[in-house]
Design a protein around this motif. Structure first.
Motif, PDB file in Angstrom:
ATOM      1  N   TRP A  47       0.830  -1.218   0.000  1.00 32.79           N
ATOM      2  CA  TRP A  47       0.000   0.000   0.000  1.00 32.79           C
ATOM      3  C   TRP A  47       0.864   1.268   0.000  1.00 32.79           C
ATOM      4  N   ARG A  48       2.059   1.179   0.548  1.00 32.29           N
ATOM      5  CA  ARG A  48       2.956   2.323   0.490  1.00 32.29           C
ATOM      6  C   ARG A  48       3.349   2.597  -0.963  1.00 32.29           C
ATOM      7  N   VAL A  49       3.621   1.521  -1.713  1.00 35.42           N
ATOM      8  CA  VAL A  49       3.967   1.696  -3.123  1.00 35.42           C
ATOM      9  C   VAL A  49       2.760   2.234  -3.894  1.00 35.42           C
ATOM     10  N   ARG A  50       1.594   1.743  -3.528  1.00 38.35           N
ATOM     11  CA  ARG A  50       0.370   2.173  -4.216  1.00 38.35           C
ATOM     12  C   ARG A  50       0.153   3.684  -4.072  1.00 38.35           C
ATOM     13  N   GLU A  51       0.567   4.204  -2.935  1.00 38.34           N
ATOM     14  CA  GLU A  51       0.407   5.651  -2.721  1.00 38.34           C
ATOM     15  C   GLU A  51       1.119   6.457  -3.798  1.00 38.34           C
ATOM     16  N   ARG A  52       2.217   5.940  -4.314  1.00 37.46           N
ATOM     17  CA  ARG A  52       2.960   6.668  -5.353  1.00 37.46           C
ATOM     18  C   ARG A  52       2.124   6.751  -6.637  1.00 37.46           C
ATOM     19  N   ILE A  53       1.371   5.674  -6.905  1.00 36.23           N
ATOM     20  CA  ILE A  53       0.476   5.705  -8.076  1.00 36.23           C
ATOM     21  C   ILE A  53      -0.632   6.739  -7.841  1.00 36.23           C
TER      22      ILE A  53
ATOM     23  N   SER B 188       8.636  13.541 -16.927  1.00 35.47           N
ATOM     24  CA  SER B 188       9.884  12.928 -16.448  1.00 35.47           C
ATOM     25  C   SER B 188       9.724  12.443 -15.002  1.00 35.47           C
ATOM     26  N   TRP B 189       8.950  13.191 -14.193  1.00 38.72           N
ATOM     27  CA  TRP B 189       8.689  12.742 -12.815  1.00 38.72           C
ATOM     28  C   TRP B 189       7.885  11.424 -12.829  1.00 38.72           C
ATOM     29  N   CYS B 190       6.871  11.335 -13.716  1.00 35.74           N
ATOM     30  CA  CYS B 190       6.084  10.094 -13.821  1.00 35.74           C
ATOM     31  C   CYS B 190       6.983   8.919 -14.211  1.00 35.74           C
ATOM     32  N   ARG B 191       7.906   9.181 -15.132  1.00 31.08           N
ATOM     33  CA  ARG B 191       8.819   8.102 -15.546  1.00 31.08           C
ATOM     34  C   ARG B 191       9.633   7.598 -14.347  1.00 31.08           C
ATOM     35  N   ARG B 192      10.202   8.538 -13.609  1.00 30.35           N
ATOM     36  CA  ARG B 192      11.032   8.157 -12.450  1.00 30.35           C
ATOM     37  C   ARG B 192      10.182   7.377 -11.428  1.00 30.35           C
ATOM     38  N   GLU B 193       8.969   7.862 -11.196  1.00 30.45           N
ATOM     39  CA  GLU B 193       8.098   7.207 -10.221  1.00 30.45           C
ATOM     40  C   GLU B 193       7.722   5.788 -10.687  1.00 30.45           C
ATOM     41  N   LEU B 194       7.385   5.649 -11.958  1.00 28.66           N
ATOM     42  CA  LEU B 194       6.984   4.337 -12.479  1.00 28.66           C
ATOM     43  C   LEU B 194       8.131   3.329 -12.393  1.00 28.66           C
ATOM     44  N   ILE B 195       9.343   3.796 -12.670  1.00 26.58           N
ATOM     45  CA  ILE B 195      10.504   2.904 -12.554  1.00 26.58           C
ATOM     46  C   ILE B 195      10.690   2.492 -11.087  1.00 26.58           C
ATOM     47  N   GLY B 196      10.533   3.468 -10.188  1.00 26.29           N
ATOM     48  CA  GLY B 196      10.651   3.162  -8.750  1.00 26.29           C
ATOM     49  C   GLY B 196       9.579   2.185  -8.292  1.00 26.29           C
TER      50      GLY B 196
ATOM     51  N   ARG C 293      -2.824 -17.514  -9.284  1.00 23.35           N
ATOM     52  CA  ARG C 293      -3.573 -16.262  -9.432  1.00 23.35           C
ATOM     53  C   ARG C 293      -2.797 -15.107  -8.785  1.00 23.35           C
ATOM     54  N   LEU C 294      -2.127 -15.419  -7.672  1.00 24.98           N
ATOM     55  CA  LEU C 294      -1.272 -14.419  -7.022  1.00 24.98           C
ATOM     56  C   LEU C 294      -0.088 -14.049  -7.927  1.00 24.98           C
ATOM     57  N   ALA C 295       0.543 -15.071  -8.481  1.00 26.09           N
ATOM     58  CA  ALA C 295       1.733 -14.829  -9.321  1.00 26.09           C
ATOM     59  C   ALA C 295       1.375 -14.022 -10.567  1.00 26.09           C
ATOM     60  N   VAL C 296       0.198 -14.297 -11.140  1.00 21.52           N
ATOM     61  CA  VAL C 296      -0.232 -13.547 -12.328  1.00 21.52           C
ATOM     62  C   VAL C 296      -0.367 -12.067 -11.987  1.00 21.52           C
ATOM     63  N   ARG C 297      -0.965 -11.776 -10.827  1.00 19.17           N
ATOM     64  CA  ARG C 297      -1.193 -10.358 -10.484  1.00 19.17           C
ATOM     65  C   ARG C 297       0.133  -9.640 -10.183  1.00 19.17           C
ATOM     66  N   ILE C 298       1.076 -10.351  -9.581  1.00 16.28           N
ATOM     67  CA  ILE C 298       2.383  -9.725  -9.332  1.00 16.28           C
ATOM     68  C   ILE C 298       3.083  -9.429 -10.664  1.00 16.28           C
ATOM     69  N   ALA C 299       3.035 -10.410 -11.575  1.00 11.73           N
ATOM     70  CA  ALA C 299       3.667 -10.206 -12.888  1.00 11.73           C
ATOM     71  C   ALA C 299       2.972  -9.072 -13.642  1.00 11.73           C
ATOM     72  N   GLU C 300       1.657  -9.023 -13.554  1.00  9.88           N
ATOM     73  CA  GLU C 300       0.912  -7.976 -14.272  1.00  9.88           C
ATOM     74  C   GLU C 300       1.193  -6.591 -13.695  1.00  9.88           C
ATOM     75  N   SER C 301       1.483  -6.529 -12.402  1.00 12.61           N
ATOM     76  CA  SER C 301       1.781  -5.228 -11.798  1.00 12.61           C
ATOM     77  C   SER C 301       3.069  -4.656 -12.397  1.00 12.61           C
ATOM     78  N   GLU C 302       4.093  -5.506 -12.469  1.00 15.52           N
ATOM     79  CA  GLU C 302       5.340  -5.051 -13.094  1.00 15.52           C
ATOM     80  C   GLU C 302       5.115  -4.693 -14.557  1.00 15.52           C
ATOM     81  N   GLN C 303       4.318  -5.542 -15.217  1.00 21.96           N
ATOM     82  CA  GLN C 303       4.059  -5.322 -16.643  1.00 21.96           C
ATOM     83  C   GLN C 303       3.319  -3.999 -16.873  1.00 21.96           C
ATOM     84  N   SER C 304       2.350  -3.694 -15.992  1.00 25.43           N
ATOM     85  CA  SER C 304       1.586  -2.449 -16.154  1.00 25.43           C
ATOM     86  C   SER C 304       2.483  -1.227 -16.009  1.00 25.43           C
TER      87      SER C 304
ATOM     88  N   ASN D 261       5.589  -1.125 -16.839  1.00 27.58           N
ATOM     89  CA  ASN D 261       6.321  -1.045 -18.107  1.00 27.58           C
ATOM     90  C   ASN D 261       5.436  -0.505 -19.238  1.00 27.58           C
ATOM     91  N   LEU D 262       4.161  -0.941 -19.249  1.00 22.42           N
ATOM     92  CA  LEU D 262       3.248  -0.478 -20.302  1.00 22.42           C
ATOM     93  C   LEU D 262       2.973   1.024 -20.162  1.00 22.42           C
TER      94      LEU D 262
END
Lengths: 358, 122
Positions: A128-134, A166-174, A252-263, A265-266
């Protein structure tokens, strides 16, 4: 053996959503599960007959808080098809940018809740801490943390401020790196494996027959994702769906973790390829005709059917949300499992009762 | 939107054929028409290709449930029973119009008017 019938929800300590199931037990083993709905039903489809299409954009964005932008996007795409118009390229890319941010924060919300359900409060706070950045990025780019309200018939209502790119890019990478670290910790944990591996197995064939969608379907080994249809945007981003093959809760857990990283990147890819230009086209006249559109929401495929007869109001708006499609699978999974597994199994379909009771 | 129009008598065979050929039932959409009839649109998907099947029925018609061919169909059929008052035969589980609605509800909220079944004699 005597049977016990217990109500599961709508208020339950482990569930954020007011899902109500009637569970029949033999000892501690579930033998039957039946749903009961209507607890928070709002009649939003009926409201479509009392609101103009433009007003309905605001309504459908409130079908669900977590994927509000995608509801608005799908509704607008259906209206655009009826009007015979196409949004400008910049609007299409911006839609993908915010849609993937939505998927990312929806998955992070779920990952936190799932970690909490397994007893990992620290991991819950981490996700949830990471989610706050989104949420901060959504706030900065749209003015709202959750209900971003960017959808419009013919494009989007807001442009991305150039100084934020550029800030969004840095945040998304983080965010992507943080998700990778937390996901690795969760999937590598002994307790997570004990609570999820081999629990609630849904075969690919059964998932297909039951009409299952989203990460639940992809966790059963079916590479089905509506984003694959979008050759213009997702094709350019070289999108391929994340799939696991065991069909259990762990998959189902692994799919959502992979999709989070993928999103992440997208969304980064969408920023890279974002063209210059207009963000909306003018809509002329009143809609007349019918259209059906689908989008891949965080929980899976959502369908919008819209019918208009050229009048001021729409004739019919039909919304089939992903959780509604996944409830038969949940009811199929529960029998044969212990009552103690019920909260984890319910959570693995990522239920959104707000969507289901639209 | 393209939709193949079929009659009520063809629905059972159409459903079975679709299931055999690997089509997934996405959902069904109920659209009340101005003349009082109802359009029922079934959305099917196979390999991301979607096709629609449409049939027009009277408001008090009883339709065959697609559940035997498409095991997830019961949820949307129960929803249609609740909201539009249509009836489905062979529906399992059948909530009798009370999946969303309370037992005392006698009207279908999405229907222009509701056909209320006669009470059976005690």
């Amino acid at each position: 053996m005597g049977r016990t019938v217990i109500p599961f929800g709508p208020q339950h300590p482990v569930l954020p959503e007011p899902i109500h199931l009637t569970l029949t037990l033999e000892d501690d083993r579930i033998v039957e599960a039946l749903p009961r709905m209507g607890y928070v039903h709002r009649g939003l489809e009926l409201l479509a007959q009392k609101r103009t299409p433009d007003q309905m954009v605001q309504v459908v964005e409130r079908v669900c808080g977590i994927c509000s932008m995608m509801h608005g996007m799908c509704f607008c795409q259906a209206l655009e098809e009826i009007h015979g118009i196409e949004p400008p390229p910049r609007a299409k890319w911006l839609r993908v940018f915010w849609a993937e941010m939505h998927r990312l924060h929806s998955h992070l919300l779920w990952l936190g809740l799932f970690a909490d359900a397994l007893g990992f409060e620290n991991l819950f706070m981490g996700f949830w801490r990471v989610r706050e950045r989104i949420m901060d990025m959504q706030d900065a780019t749209t003015g709202n943390r959750v209900m971003v309200s960017v959808s419009a018939i013919g494009g989007v209502r807001r442009d991305l401020p150039p100084d934020l790119e550029s800030w969004c890019r840095r945040e998304l990478i983080g965010v992507r790196d943080e998700v990778h670290r937390l996901g690795k910790a969760m999937l590598g944990d002994y307790s997570t494996a004990k609570r999820t591996k081999g629990i609630g197995v849904l075969t690919a064939e059964r998932a297909h027959d039951l009409g299952t969608v989203g990460p639940v379907l992809r966790g059963s080994g079916v590479a089905h994702d509506i984003r694959m249809l979008d050759k213009e945007i997702y094709g350019a981003l070289e999108f391929t769906p994340c799939v696991e093959t065991d069909g259990d809760s762990w998959s189902r857990l692994a799919v959502r973790i992979a999709e989070s990283e993928q999103s992440a990147n997208l969304a980064l890819g969408a920023l890279d390829k974002l063209p210059q230009g207009d963000i909306t086209v003018k809509v002329k006249g009143r809609p007349e005709g019918e259209a059906v559109r689908r989008v891949e929401q965080p929980r899976g495929e959502a369908l919008y059917y819209v019918k208009a007869d050229g009048g001021k109001l729409l004739d019919r708006v039909r919304i089939r949300t992903p959780t509604f499609a996944n409830i038969p699978a949940l009811l199929d999974l529960l029998p044969g499992h212990d009552l103690a597994d019920a909260p984890v199994l319910v959570l693995t379909i990522d239920p959104c009762i707000s969507c289901t009771e639209r | 939107m393209n939709a193949e129009t079929i009659s009520l008598s063809e629905l059972g065979a159409e459903s079975a054929r679709r299931a055999t050929e690997g089509w997934r039932l996405v959902t069904a959409t109920c659209v009340p028409l101005k003349d009082g009839d109802i359009d029922l649109i079934y959305h099917f998907d196979r390999d991301l290709v979607m096709e629609q099947v449409r049939l027009t029925v009277a408001r008090d018609a009883e339709l065959p449930s697609l559940n035997p061919d498409h095991p997830g169909a019961y949820l949307v059929e129960n929803e249609i029973q609740d909201q539009f008052g249509l009836r489905f035969s062979g529906l399992t589980p059948d909530f009798g119009g009370q999946m969303f609605l309370e037992p005392e509800a006698r009207l279908s909220p999405m229907a222009a008017y509701t056909v209320v079944p006669k009470k059976e004699e005690a």
